[in-house]
Design an enzyme around this catalytic site. Structure first.
Site, PDB file in Angstrom:
ATOM      1  N   ASP A   1       2.587  -1.176  24.932  1.00 43.68           N
ATOM      2  CA  ASP A   1       1.516  -2.019  25.453  1.00 43.68           C
ATOM      3  C   ASP A   1       0.796  -2.612  24.248  1.00 43.68           C
ATOM      4  O   ASP A   1       0.087  -1.902  23.527  1.00 43.68           O
ATOM      5  CB  ASP A   1       0.560  -1.193  26.307  1.00 43.68           C
ATOM      6  CG  ASP A   1      -0.545  -2.028  26.952  1.00 43.68           C
ATOM      7  OD1 ASP A   1      -0.775  -3.172  26.508  1.00 43.68           O
ATOM      8  OD2 ASP A   1      -1.192  -1.541  27.897  1.00 43.68           O
ATOM      9  N   VAL A   2       0.970  -3.915  24.011  1.00 50.55           N
ATOM     10  CA  VAL A   2       0.443  -4.528  22.789  1.00 50.55           C
ATOM     11  C   VAL A   2      -1.077  -4.615  22.788  1.00 50.55           C
ATOM     12  O   VAL A   2      -1.672  -4.952  21.754  1.00 50.55           O
ATOM     13  CB  VAL A   2       1.048  -5.926  22.549  1.00 50.55           C
ATOM     14  CG1 VAL A   2       2.558  -5.841  22.375  1.00 50.55           C
ATOM     15  CG2 VAL A   2       0.670  -6.901  23.661  1.00 50.55           C
TER      16      VAL A   2
ATOM     17  N   LYS B   1      -4.620 -19.685  24.066  1.00 50.41           N
ATOM     18  CA  LYS B   1      -3.559 -20.418  23.384  1.00 50.41           C
ATOM     19  C   LYS B   1      -4.117 -21.353  22.313  1.00 50.41           C
ATOM     20  O   LYS B   1      -3.468 -21.592  21.287  1.00 50.41           O
ATOM     21  CB  LYS B   1      -2.707 -21.180  24.403  1.00 50.41           C
ATOM     22  CG  LYS B   1      -1.877 -20.250  25.293  1.00 50.41           C
ATOM     23  CD  LYS B   1      -0.987 -19.311  24.475  1.00 50.41           C
ATOM     24  CE  LYS B   1      -0.124 -18.410  25.322  1.00 50.41           C
ATOM     25  NZ  LYS B   1       0.772 -17.551  24.525  1.00 50.41           N
TER      26      LYS B   1
ATOM     27  N   TYR C   1      -6.223 -18.651  29.922  1.00 48.02           N
ATOM     28  CA  TYR C   1      -4.945 -18.899  29.251  1.00 48.02           C
ATOM     29  C   TYR C   1      -5.098 -19.979  28.189  1.00 48.02           C
ATOM     30  O   TYR C   1      -4.648 -19.830  27.046  1.00 48.02           O
ATOM     31  CB  TYR C   1      -3.901 -19.305  30.294  1.00 48.02           C
ATOM     32  CG  TYR C   1      -2.513 -19.494  29.742  1.00 48.02           C
ATOM     33  CD1 TYR C   1      -1.696 -18.400  29.470  1.00 48.02           C
ATOM     34  CD2 TYR C   1      -2.001 -20.768  29.489  1.00 48.02           C
ATOM     35  CE1 TYR C   1      -0.417 -18.567  28.961  1.00 48.02           C
ATOM     36  CE2 TYR C   1      -0.729 -20.948  28.991  1.00 48.02           C
ATOM     37  CZ  TYR C   1       0.065 -19.845  28.726  1.00 48.02           C
ATOM     38  OH  TYR C   1       1.330 -20.021  28.215  1.00 48.02           O
TER      39      TYR C   1
ATOM     40  N   ASN D   1       5.354 -12.824  21.365  1.00 47.92           N
ATOM     41  CA  ASN D   1       5.668 -13.528  22.603  1.00 47.92           C
ATOM     42  C   ASN D   1       4.951 -12.997  23.832  1.00 47.92           C
ATOM     43  O   ASN D   1       4.797 -13.733  24.811  1.00 47.92           O
ATOM     44  CB  ASN D   1       7.192 -13.460  22.822  1.00 47.92           C
ATOM     45  CG  ASN D   1       7.602 -13.940  24.189  1.00 47.92           C
ATOM     46  OD1 ASN D   1       7.497 -15.128  24.503  1.00 47.92           O
ATOM     47  ND2 ASN D   1       8.071 -13.029  25.028  1.00 47.92           N
TER      48      ASN D   1
END
Length: 263
Positions: A73-74, A172, A168, A100
């Site tokens: 789990d990053v 980004k 989101y 990613n």
């Protein structure tokens, strides 16, 4: 049990880490890198999905490709730390990180987005990317020979937003700043960092685009998509460059998607 990469079968291969490797773009990139003779560490939250990616890679005997699934789990610093300890212990170095792992969040108006939903997107898209990049940077700086490459998965949304995508889109845009800072700070240590901005690759996460998605003009329209393998080829090209060369930013998108002229 994870299908471990073998040191004898992986000899001479560069080592890559792909996060979000259990599906979609991550899986496609893992397959492309293995085809280019990389040893690939697969990271993601779902062990069964990582095993399926590893199964699709397959083995071709002792000289065949090597792959190592490591459920991670990053968003959890301790799990990211354990992931990189595994990489160093098993292979001694890391040559490539494809950052990613990502999440969209619910497509709701800004006033309806809960803090928990905002936080969940930021945790994966930004905090997770930072934690993995930081750990990769430390590893690449300390290893001998020094250096490596980090490729961040940005998005068309790193340039222009969709309606109802504030979390989101914000993450980004932040990814672009992360890429630029890593690229600058990595120069003294032969650490190259670039970003690939992807538009409408056909994956589980983009299914709603093929069913109809809200446009800036208020209409709901079906959008064209492209094969994730087309994205993977671009990542593999970026990864194959010598560290003296870098693709700083690349955009790969479905040709007819509403990006140029969006809105």
């Amino acid at each position: 049990m994870p299908q471990e990469a073998r040191e004898d079968g992986a000899a001479g291969r560069k080592v890559a880490l792909v996060t979000g490797a259990g599906s979609g773009i991550g899986r496609a990139v893992a397959l492309a890198l293995v085809a280019d003779n990389w040893t690939v560490v697969l990271a993601g939250r779902r062990p069964d999905a990582l095993e399926e990616t590893a199964r699709q890679v397959g083995y071709a005997g002792i000289e065949g490709p090597a792959v190592l699934p490591v459920p991670t789990d990053v968003t959890r610093p301790e799990e990211v730390g354990a992931l990189f300890t595994t990489i160093r212990d098993r292979f001694g170095r890391l040559d490539l990180l494809f950052n990613n792992a990502g999440a969209f969040g619910p497509p709701v108006p800004v006033e309806e987005l809960s803090y928990d939903d905002w936080r969940a997107v930021v945790d994966v898209n930004l905090d997770g990317a930072f934690l993995c990049a930081q750990a990769a940077f430390r590893t690449m700086k300390e290893q001998d020979p020094q250096g490596g490459r980090i490729i961040n998965n940005g998005s068309i949304s790193a340039h222009v937003p969709r309606p109802h995508s504030i979390a989101y889109t914000a993450t980004k845009h932040a990814m672009t700043g992360l890429t630029k800072s890593l690229s600058l700070d990595g120069r003294p240590y032969r650490i190259a960092c670039g970003q690939i901005d992807i538009g409408n690759a056909a994956t589980e996460m983009t299914g709603r685009m093929q069913a109809g998605i809200l446009q800036a003009n208020g209409r709901t329209e079906i959008e064209p998509v492209m094969d994730a393998a087309d994205v993977a080829r671009t990542v593999a090209h970026m990864a194959a460059l010598p560290l003296e060369a870098n693709v700083q930013f690349a955009t790969v998108m479905a040709t007819a998607m509403p990006y140029i002229g969006r809105g």
